[in-house]
Design an enzyme around this catalytic site. Structure first.
Site: not given
Length: 271
Positions: A8, A39, A67-68, A153, A178, A180
């Site tokens: 990410d 994302e 999800n973003h 993710h 996701h 991080h």
């Protein structure tokens, strides 16, 4: 085939690290393909079309979201026309964009990139396992495509590991995004699929998963909403994985971590 997968991108520092390092890594590692999760590239939430274009220009072949995906509304018409940008495969039917991209390299080899989103501790979604099974009925590793890259993710490490084992031997690699935080479990599964639970983020690790510390700490300590979370903007660590596949089968020969700059210990594959 030599592949770089980046976790990410978080805010300005993550974007700048990717834009700086991707061209040099393509040359140094003799890469055939680069996939990037972006994302969180726009101030920590979503991706802007201009940012996507900059990443493609720098050498990213495919960009995944998560999800973003829809936090920047202008990405909706952009994703409808840009096949190299994908969102989770298991969004409901009719969602803009696609959950997979079939890319063709200059030498004619084909790479399938797909993203699925987990359901544990995440928003309700269609079944990611079923969605991936359906996709693989149309593409066969080593026959119709020379590599299959799956970005899972998800929040739960158990769900990510289950995903890896579910598709072991049928895809080149399963790597998580996701959370991080880079995990230390890079491995080749028994069936020949490269696996890592999470690639980590490309961002400032003097932070709380990429966000400035004080507002994040207040949310945990005081249990009250406060200052809006914003990305930390110190020097980023570029985090990801290097995967090399067998030409005949498309299965993995090796997977190793990639870490450059910032606070984390460096890691770089040796060819």
């Amino acid at each position: 085939m030599r592949i770089l997968l980046l976790g990410d991108l978080l805010g300005r520092s993550g974007r700048e690290a990717a834009l700086k390092h991707i061209p040099a890594l393509r040359a140094a590692l003799k890469l055939d393909f680069v996939a990037v999760n972006a994302e969180n590239a726009s101030h920590g939430f979503g991706l802007g079309p201009d940012m996507a274009e900059a990443l493609f220009t720098a050498g990213a072949d495919v960009i995944t979201l998560g999800n973003h995906a829809w936090d920047r509304r202008e990405i909706i018409p952009y994703i409808a026309n840009e096949k190299r940008l994908i969102r989770p495969l298991n969004f409901p039917p009719g969602t803009p964009g696609a959950g997979a991209c079939l890319a063709t390299l200059p030498d004619g080899r084909k790479v399938l990139v797909a993203q699925a989103m987990g359901r544990l501790f995440m928003d309700p979604m269609d079944c990611p396992f079923r969605a991936m099974e359906d996709l693989l009925t149309r593409h066969r590793l080593g026959v119709t495509v020379q590599a299959v890259l799956l970005d899972i993710h998800a929040e739960a490490t158990s769900e990510k590991m289950a995903f890896g084992h579910a598709f072991d031997g049928r895809v080149s690699c399963v790597t998580g995004t996701h959370t991080h935080i880079p995990t230390a479990d890079h491995q080749i599964l028994p069936g020949g699929t490269a696996y890592a639970t999470d690639l980590g983020m490309c961002g400032d690790y003097d932070s709380v998963i990429g966000m400035t510390k004080a507002p994040a700490l207040n949310r945990f300590i005081r249990k009250m909403p406060g200052e809006k979370l914003s990305p930390a903007e110190g020097e980023a660590t570029l985090c990801g994985a290097f995967v090399e596949t067998e030409e005949a089968t498309g299965l993995a020969r090796r997977i190793e971590p990639v870490r450059l700059g910032g606070r984390l210990a460096p890691a770089m594959p040796v060819l």
